[in-house]
Design a protein around this motif. Structure first.
Motif, mmCIF file in Angstrom:
data_model
loop_
_atom_site.group_PDB
_atom_site.id
_atom_site.type_symbol
_atom_site.label_atom_id
_atom_site.label_comp_id
_atom_site.label_asym_id
_atom_site.label_seq_id
_atom_site.Cartn_x
_atom_site.Cartn_y
_atom_site.Cartn_z
ATOM 1 N N VAL A 181 0.851 -1.194 0.000
ATOM 2 C CA VAL A 181 0.000 0.000 0.000
ATOM 3 C C VAL A 181 0.882 1.238 0.000
ATOM 4 C CG1 VAL A 181 -1.799 1.292 1.189
ATOM 5 C CG2 VAL A 181 -1.836 -1.222 1.211
ATOM 6 N N LEU A 182 0.856 1.949 -1.125
ATOM 7 C CA LEU A 182 1.577 3.212 -1.259
ATOM 8 C C LEU A 182 0.547 4.328 -1.395
ATOM 9 C CD1 LEU A 182 3.140 1.001 -3.483
ATOM 10 C CD2 LEU A 182 4.901 2.686 -2.932
ATOM 11 N N THR A 183 0.625 5.308 -0.538
ATOM 12 C CA THR A 183 -0.308 6.414 -0.672
ATOM 13 C C THR A 183 0.087 7.294 -1.851
ATOM 14 O OG1 THR A 183 -1.392 8.254 0.436
ATOM 15 C CG2 THR A 183 0.944 7.943 0.914
ATOM 16 N N GLY A 184 -0.924 7.825 -2.526
ATOM 17 C CA GLY A 184 -0.692 8.804 -3.572
ATOM 18 C C GLY A 184 -1.123 10.189 -3.148
ATOM 19 N N GLU A 185 -1.522 10.311 -1.885
ATOM 20 C CA GLU A 185 -1.914 11.595 -1.309
ATOM 21 C C GLU A 185 -0.775 12.087 -0.436
ATOM 22 O OE1 GLU A 185 -4.476 13.192 -2.194
ATOM 23 O OE2 GLU A 185 -5.669 11.642 -3.178
ATOM 24 N N ASP A 186 -0.107 13.145 -0.847
ATOM 25 C CA ASP A 186 1.110 13.567 -0.165
ATOM 26 C C ASP A 186 0.878 13.967 1.287
ATOM 27 O OD1 ASP A 186 1.579 13.470 -2.975
ATOM 28 O OD2 ASP A 186 3.385 14.658 -2.675
ATOM 29 N N THR A 187 -0.310 14.480 1.600
ATOM 30 C CA THR A 187 -0.582 14.862 2.979
ATOM 31 C C THR A 187 -0.828 13.651 3.874
ATOM 32 O OG1 THR A 187 -2.932 15.169 2.468
ATOM 33 C CG2 THR A 187 -1.513 17.130 2.373
ATOM 34 N N GLN A 188 -0.917 12.457 3.295
ATOM 35 C CA GLN A 188 -1.173 11.233 4.061
ATOM 36 C C GLN A 188 0.070 10.354 4.204
ATOM 37 O OE1 GLN A 188 -4.150 10.512 5.639
ATOM 38 N NE2 GLN A 188 -4.575 12.627 5.041
ATOM 39 N N ILE A 189 1.227 10.861 3.782
ATOM 40 C CA ILE A 189 2.423 10.010 3.776
ATOM 41 C C ILE A 189 2.759 9.501 5.175
ATOM 42 C CG2 ILE A 189 4.909 9.959 3.343
ATOM 43 C CD1 ILE A 189 4.441 11.920 1.033
ATOM 44 N N LEU A 190 2.841 10.381 6.142
ATOM 45 C CA LEU A 190 3.193 9.950 7.496
ATOM 46 C C LEU A 190 2.142 8.993 8.050
ATOM 47 C CD1 LEU A 190 4.863 9.951 10.049
ATOM 48 C CD2 LEU A 190 3.742 12.093 10.724
ATOM 49 N N THR A 191 0.869 9.315 7.850
ATOM 50 C CA THR A 191 -0.207 8.476 8.361
ATOM 51 C C THR A 191 -0.104 7.057 7.821
ATOM 52 O OG1 THR A 191 -1.683 10.380 8.516
ATOM 53 C CG2 THR A 191 -2.708 8.203 8.496
ATOM 54 N N VAL A 192 0.043 6.921 6.513
ATOM 55 C CA VAL A 192 0.082 5.594 5.894
ATOM 56 C C VAL A 192 1.335 4.832 6.320
ATOM 57 C CG1 VAL A 192 0.291 4.391 3.682
ATOM 58 C CG2 VAL A 192 -1.415 6.197 3.973
ATOM 59 N N LEU A 193 2.477 5.499 6.379
ATOM 60 C CA LEU A 193 3.695 4.825 6.836
ATOM 61 C C LEU A 193 3.556 4.349 8.277
ATOM 62 C CD1 LEU A 193 6.459 7.164 5.350
ATOM 63 C CD2 LEU A 193 5.998 4.803 4.669
ATOM 64 N N ALA A 194 3.019 5.209 9.137
ATOM 65 C CA ALA A 194 2.902 4.858 10.545
ATOM 66 C C ALA A 194 1.924 3.703 10.765
ATOM 67 C CB ALA A 194 2.474 6.081 11.356
ATOM 68 N N LEU A 195 0.925 3.597 9.893
ATOM 69 C CA LEU A 195 -0.058 2.526 10.018
ATOM 70 C C LEU A 195 0.424 1.212 9.420
ATOM 71 C CD1 LEU A 195 -3.301 4.540 9.198
ATOM 72 C CD2 LEU A 195 -2.710 3.508 11.401
ATOM 73 N N GLY A 196 1.551 1.234 8.744
ATOM 74 C CA GLY A 196 2.094 -0.001 8.185
ATOM 75 C C GLY A 196 2.097 -0.070 6.684
ATOM 76 N N GLY A 197 1.718 1.012 5.991
ATOM 77 C CA GLY A 197 1.840 1.041 4.539
ATOM 78 C C GLY A 197 3.302 0.991 4.135
ATOM 79 N N THR A 198 3.550 0.636 2.879
ATOM 80 C CA THR A 198 4.933 0.417 2.462
ATOM 81 C C THR A 198 5.621 1.670 1.930
ATOM 82 O OG1 THR A 198 4.283 -0.261 0.219
ATOM 83 C CG2 THR A 198 4.444 -1.988 1.898
#
Length: 288
Positions: A181-198
């Motif tokens: 799971v890679l976010t494409g929303e730049d404002t969500q980068i930290l959120t997705v990484l912290a939740l376990g996204g790649t």
């Protein structure tokens, strides 16, 4: 182990006097990898792919592959005319690369069953992994949880660029662990990484690849206070870069740094003067 992780940057497509500026594209590609990016996407939304001919898209891909490792390159693939999409896919497959980034057909708004058929047909035909691109505010249709679960069983569908605007779906995708799971929303980068996204496929990375690479390492090390400080330090720039239609401000910022011309393809218009001035102020760049 994750196939697609870290910071991937969807390259802008430089133009000069209306034509592709391939030397500028090559310089940019080499520079971004040297500065910490994990990979590059050619002819994504940020690359203005819909405004390029198929011949131009392949020229851009070939130019990037000349100067960076194929394992660091993903190519965008989209369209509404299936025979043309398949022909383009076949042409792309003649080149070595890491994968394809594939979005749903825009405007048509197919059913979920149609989306399963569409992506499965492309995956069956592909010789490289596919990254699904869920971006309903551009395509008009969102991939449902059930659809994504079904598609994730295909051996060549391995990741998703998540721009779905549905935090519950993002949580479920990360928790399921079947797709990177890679976010494409730049404002969500930290959120997705912290939740376990790649990772992230992030257009703002054109201007801050080092900082985003540091952010990934901070999260991986469990240093969330440092990660928050890094992310919030980047947030004003991220918001500024997306204050007008992407990639308008990003190209303007790169031009102000002397890396390329700010040219866009119509229907996009040049960067508004007030945004250009805000970019100059942010990056401490004086008028020429």
């Amino acid at each position: 182990m994750s196939v697609f992780s870290g910071i991937w940057i969807p390259l802008v497509t430089p133009f000069s006097q209306g034509k592709l500026d391939l030397p500028a594209l090559q310089r940019l590609a080499v520079s971004l990898l040297a500065r910490g990016a994990d990979g590059l996407v050619v002819c994504g939304t940020t690359g203005e792919a819909p405004a390029l001919s198929q011949e131009e898209q392949l020229q851009a891909l070939d130019a990037v592959l000349e100067v960076v490792p194929a394992a660091k390159v993903v190519m965008g693939l989209a369209g509404n005319h299936m025979p043309s999409i398949l022909a383009m896919q076949d042409a792309i497959m003649q080149r070595p690369l890491a994968g394809l980034l594939v979005s749903a057909p825009a405007y048509i708004r197919p059913t979920q069953a149609s989306l399963v058929h569409y992506f499965t047909q492309l995956a069956d035909r592909s010789t490289v992994p596919l990254i699904l691109y869920n971006v309903p505010y551009r395509t008009g249709i969102a991939l449902s949880w059930e659809t994504l679960q079904q598609l994730s069983d295909h051996p060549r569908i391995v990741a998703i660029k998540d721009c779905g605007g549905n935090p519950e779906l993002t949580l479920d995708l990360i928790n399921a662990g079947k797709l990177d799971v890679l976010t494409g929303e730049d404002t969500q980068i930290l959120t997705v990484l912290a939740l376990g996204g790649t990772g992230a496929i992030t257009a703002s990375g054109h201007l801050c690849p080092e900082a985003l690479a540091t952010l990934v390492k901070q999260v991986q090390a469990g240093d969330l206070p440092a990660a928050r400080a890094t992310f919030y330090g980047l947030l004003p720039m991220i918001r500024l870069l997306f204050s007008v239609a992407n990639p308008t401000a990003i190209k303007c910022a790169l031009a102000l740094h002397g890396e390329m011309e700010p040219d866009l393809r119509e229907p996009l218009l040049p960067c508004p003067p007030e945004v250009e001035q805000a970019l100059r102020d942010h990056f401490n760049l004086h008028s020429r």
